[in-house]
Scaffold this motif. Structure first.
Motif, mmCIF file in Angstrom:
data_model
loop_
_atom_site.group_PDB
_atom_site.id
_atom_site.type_symbol
_atom_site.label_atom_id
_atom_site.label_comp_id
_atom_site.label_asym_id
_atom_site.label_seq_id
_atom_site.Cartn_x
_atom_site.Cartn_y
_atom_site.Cartn_z
ATOM 1 N N LYS A 48 0.694 -1.396 -0.243
ATOM 2 C CA LYS A 48 -0.008 0.066 0.254
ATOM 3 C C LYS A 48 0.385 1.460 0.100
ATOM 4 C CE LYS A 48 -3.812 -2.264 0.361
ATOM 5 N NZ LYS A 48 -4.778 -2.352 -0.868
ATOM 6 N N GLY A 49 2.214 1.488 0.654
ATOM 7 C CA GLY A 49 2.447 2.420 1.048
ATOM 8 C C GLY A 49 3.088 2.967 1.675
ATOM 9 N N ASN A 50 1.291 2.755 2.547
ATOM 10 C CA ASN A 50 1.384 3.417 3.695
ATOM 11 C C ASN A 50 0.342 2.754 5.052
ATOM 12 O OD1 ASN A 50 -1.926 3.661 3.747
ATOM 13 N ND2 ASN A 50 -2.176 3.886 1.784
ATOM 14 N N ALA A 51 0.484 3.281 5.957
ATOM 15 C CA ALA A 51 -0.092 3.101 7.115
ATOM 16 C C ALA A 51 -1.046 3.179 7.726
ATOM 17 C CB ALA A 51 1.556 3.174 8.597
ATOM 18 N N GLU A 52 -1.630 3.534 6.670
ATOM 19 C CA GLU A 52 -2.937 3.955 7.130
ATOM 20 C C GLU A 52 -3.747 2.413 7.654
ATOM 21 O OE1 GLU A 52 -5.671 6.546 4.789
ATOM 22 O OE2 GLU A 52 -4.342 8.662 5.498
ATOM 23 N N GLU A 53 -4.038 1.705 6.817
ATOM 24 C CA GLU A 53 -4.864 0.350 7.363
ATOM 25 C C GLU A 53 -3.951 -0.807 7.603
ATOM 26 O OE1 GLU A 53 -5.709 -1.796 3.407
ATOM 27 O OE2 GLU A 53 -6.228 -0.105 1.966
ATOM 28 N N ILE A 54 -3.111 -0.057 7.650
ATOM 29 C CA ILE A 54 -2.495 -1.207 8.466
ATOM 30 C C ILE A 54 -2.806 -1.132 10.268
ATOM 31 C CG2 ILE A 54 -0.305 -0.569 9.082
ATOM 32 C CD1 ILE A 54 -1.106 -4.181 9.129
ATOM 33 N N LEU A 55 -2.313 0.791 10.568
ATOM 34 C CA LEU A 55 -3.057 0.600 11.979
ATOM 35 C C LEU A 55 -4.120 0.167 12.052
ATOM 36 C CD1 LEU A 55 -1.741 4.650 12.233
ATOM 37 C CD2 LEU A 55 -0.489 2.571 13.098
ATOM 38 N N VAL A 56 -4.906 0.306 10.824
ATOM 39 C CA VAL A 56 -6.525 -0.118 11.344
ATOM 40 C C VAL A 56 -7.098 -1.359 11.585
ATOM 41 C CG1 VAL A 56 -8.726 -0.388 10.322
ATOM 42 C CG2 VAL A 56 -7.867 1.779 10.282
ATOM 43 N N LEU A 57 -6.061 -1.753 11.090
ATOM 44 C CA LEU A 57 -6.205 -3.407 11.637
ATOM 45 C C LEU A 57 -5.391 -3.436 13.347
ATOM 46 C CD1 LEU A 57 -5.853 -6.395 9.988
ATOM 47 C CD2 LEU A 57 -3.818 -6.286 9.093
ATOM 48 N N LEU A 58 -3.897 -3.111 13.085
ATOM 49 C CA LEU A 58 -3.724 -2.762 14.129
ATOM 50 C C LEU A 58 -4.504 -2.528 15.356
ATOM 51 C CD1 LEU A 58 0.503 -2.229 13.890
ATOM 52 C CD2 LEU A 58 -0.845 -4.137 13.831
ATOM 53 N N ASN A 59 -4.612 -2.051 14.939
ATOM 54 C CA ASN A 59 -6.063 -2.250 16.757
ATOM 55 C C ASN A 59 -7.803 -2.489 16.506
ATOM 56 O OD1 ASN A 59 -5.456 1.440 17.325
ATOM 57 N ND2 ASN A 59 -5.947 1.729 15.337
ATOM 58 N N GLN A 60 -7.726 -3.449 15.870
ATOM 59 C CA GLN A 60 -8.404 -4.816 15.395
ATOM 60 C C GLN A 60 -7.974 -5.453 16.289
ATOM 61 O OE1 GLN A 60 -9.697 -4.984 10.880
ATOM 62 N NE2 GLN A 60 -10.711 -3.095 11.426
ATOM 63 N N VAL A 61 -6.622 -5.863 15.681
ATOM 64 C CA VAL A 61 -6.221 -6.849 16.127
ATOM 65 C C VAL A 61 -5.835 -6.011 18.190
ATOM 66 C CG1 VAL A 61 -3.962 -8.242 16.799
ATOM 67 C CG2 VAL A 61 -4.374 -7.486 14.882
ATOM 68 N N LEU A 62 -6.091 -5.447 18.504
ATOM 69 C CA LEU A 62 -6.062 -4.799 20.002
ATOM 70 C C LEU A 62 -7.572 -4.885 20.148
ATOM 71 C CD1 LEU A 62 -4.123 -3.980 21.975
ATOM 72 C CD2 LEU A 62 -4.485 -1.286 21.126
ATOM 73 N N ALA A 63 -8.176 -4.377 19.741
ATOM 74 C CA ALA A 63 -9.444 -4.962 19.880
ATOM 75 C C ALA A 63 -10.010 -6.478 20.322
ATOM 76 C CB ALA A 63 -10.333 -3.924 19.039
ATOM 77 N N GLY A 64 -9.109 -6.900 19.455
ATOM 78 C CA GLY A 64 -9.706 -8.347 20.276
ATOM 79 C C GLY A 64 -8.891 -9.023 20.608
ATOM 80 N N LEU A 65 -7.966 -8.887 20.813
ATOM 81 C CA LEU A 65 -7.130 -9.511 22.084
ATOM 82 C C LEU A 65 -7.779 -8.389 23.770
ATOM 83 C CD1 LEU A 65 -3.609 -8.909 21.888
ATOM 84 C CD2 LEU A 65 -4.640 -10.651 21.660
ATOM 85 N N VAL A 66 -7.978 -7.443 23.780
ATOM 86 C CA VAL A 66 -8.937 -7.088 24.884
ATOM 87 C C VAL A 66 -10.504 -7.478 24.856
ATOM 88 C CG1 VAL A 66 -10.479 -5.065 25.665
ATOM 89 C CG2 VAL A 66 -8.278 -4.609 24.533
ATOM 90 N N ASP A 67 -11.289 -7.745 23.795
ATOM 91 C CA ASP A 67 -12.360 -8.542 23.495
ATOM 92 C C ASP A 67 -12.707 -9.384 24.546
ATOM 93 O OD1 ASP A 67 -14.802 -8.901 23.246
ATOM 94 O OD2 ASP A 67 -14.714 -9.845 21.976
#
Length: 358
Positions: A48-67
C-alpha cells in the motif's frame, strides 16, 4: 565552527533514535507473535505504501485481544462461581457422610455392647431357669419322698422323724467310712432343721450338740453314742403320732407355697429369656443395618473426597490457564501497542527497519 558542532549533534540524536527503534523492533521481531505482526505490517507497507490500513488492522487486533480478555474474564468468573458452589456442596456432602459414618459406627458399637450384655444375660437367665427346674424337681422329689415315708409309716413319720432318720443315716455313713467333709452340707441341713423345729427344739438339742462335735472329732464311740441317742429319741417321737401328723400337714402347706413361688419364678424367667432373645435379634438387626449404612456412607465419603480433590485440581487448572492466557494476552497487547507507537511516532525508522528484513 558552531554550525558544524550543532549539525553533528543533530545527526548523532537521529542516529540514536534510529538505533533505539531498531533495537526495540528487533526484540519484538525475535518473538513469534511479534514476528508475525511485523511481517504483516511489512507486507501492507510494501503493498500500500502507507500505514493507514495497517494501523486500522492493528487496532482491530488490539481490540480483539481486549475482547478475548473480557470474554476470558467472564468465563473465569463463571468457573470460579461454579468451583465455589461445587466445592461447598462437596464439603457439605463430606461433612454429612462423615457424620453418618460416625453415627453408624457409634450405633454399631452401642448395639454390639448391648448384644454382648443381652447374650450374657440370656445365658444367665437360662442357667437360672435350669436351676429353678432342678430345684423344683429336687424339692418335689424330697416332698414326695417325705410324704411317701409318712404314708408308709401310717402317719407315724413327720418332719421331725424324717430329720432324725436323716441324721441317723448320716451318722451311719460316717460309721461305714464316709468322711465328715463329704457329708458336711447334709449335716448342716440336718442341724438347721433340728434347730429350727419349734416343737422339739429342747428335745433335739443333745442331738445337735452331738452332731456339732462330729465336725471336730469323729470316732466310733461317739458315733455309737449318737446312734443310741437317736434311737431313743425316735422311740419318743413315735408316741407323738398326732404331733407328727400336724408337722406333715405344715410341710405339705410349705411345699404348696414354695412350689407356687418356683412356678411363678419360672414363668418370669421364661418371659425374660424370650424378651432377651427378641432384644438380641433386634441388636443383631441394628448391627447389620449400621454396618450396611456405615459402608455405604464410607464409600460415598471416599467418592466425595475424590470428587472434591478432582474439583480442586480442575479449578486450579482453570486458574492457571487463566493466568497463563491473561499473561500471554497482556504480552501480545504490549507488543501490538509498541508497534502502533512506532508506526505512529517513528514511521520512518520503522519502515527502514522493515525494509532491511528478509
Amino acid at each position: 565552527m558552531y554550525k558544524f558542532i550543532a549539525l553533528a549533534l543533530i545527526v548523532s540524536c537521529v542516529m540514536g533514535v534510529q538505533k533505539d527503534t531498531k533495537t526495540l523492533l528487533a526484540e519484538i521481531d525475535a518473538d513469534n507473535f511479534g514476528n508475525t505482526i511485523l511481517s504483516t505490517v511489512q507486507m501492507y507497507l510494501q503493498a500500500k505504501g502507507n500505514a493507514e490500513e495497517i494501523l486500522v488492522l492493528l487496532n482491530q487486533v488490539l481490540a480483539g485481544l481486549v475482547d478475548d480478555q473480557n470474554k476470558h474474564d467472564n468465563v473465569i468468573r463463571v468457573d470460579r462461581a461454579a468451583c465455589t458452589r461445587i466445592v461447598t456442596d462437596l464439603e457439605n456432602s463430606i461433612a454429612y457422610h462423615q457424620a453418618q459414618v460416625a453415627a453408624n459406627a457409634q450405633m454399631r458399637e452401642d448395639n454390639e455392647k448391648a448384644l454382648a450384655e443381652a447374650e450374657n444375660d440370656v445365658r444367665q437367665t437360662i442357667q437360672d431357669i435350669e436351676s429353678n427346674e432342678r430345684t423344683f424337681a429336687q424339692e418335689e422329689a424330697n416332698r414326695n419322698k417325705a410324704h411317701e415315708t409318712w404314708v408308709r409309716k401310717n402317719g407315724e413319720h413327720d418332719d421331725a422323724i424324717a430329720a432324725v432318720d436323716e441324721a441317723t443315716k448320716l451318722v451311719q455313713h460316717l460309721s461305714l467310712g464316709a468322711t465328715f467333709a463329704e457329708l458336711k452340707p447334709k449335716f448342716e441341713a440336718v442341724q438347721k432343721r433340728l434347730i429350727e423345729n419349734e416343737s422339739h427344739g429342747a428335745l433335739f438339742q443333745p442331738i445337735v450338740t452331738a452332731l456339732t462335735e462330729l465336725a471336730t472329732k469323729v470316732d466310733q464311740k461317739a458315733i455309737q453314742r449318737i446312734l443310741q441317742l437317736l434311737s431313743q429319741l425316735r422311740q419318743q417321737l413315735v408316741e407323738a403320732r398326732s404331733v407328727l401328723e400336724d408337722t406333715e400337714n405344715r410341710q405339705a402347706q410349705r411345699w404348696a407355697e414354695f412350689s407356687t413361688h418356683l412356678s411363678n419364678e419360672h414363668n418370669r424367667l421364661v418371659d425374660r429369656k424370650n424378651q432377651l432373645e427378641q432384644s438380641i435379634q433386634t441388636f443383631k438387626t441394628n448391627i447389620d443395618t449400621a454396618t450396611h449404612f456405615f459402608e455405604v456412607h464410607q464409600l460415598e465419603l471416599e467418592q466425595a473426597q475424590e470428587t472434591l480433590d478432582a474439583e480442586h485440581e480442575w479449578c486450579a487448572l482453570q486458574e492457571n490457564t487463566y493466568d497463563t492466557q491473561t499473561t500471554e494476552r497482556q504480552r501480545q497487547q504490549e507488543i501490538v501497542e509498541r508497534i502502533l507507537e512506532h508506526l505512529t511516532e517513528k514511521l520512518t525508522a520503522t519502515s527502514q527497519y522493515l525494509g532491511g528484513r528478509f
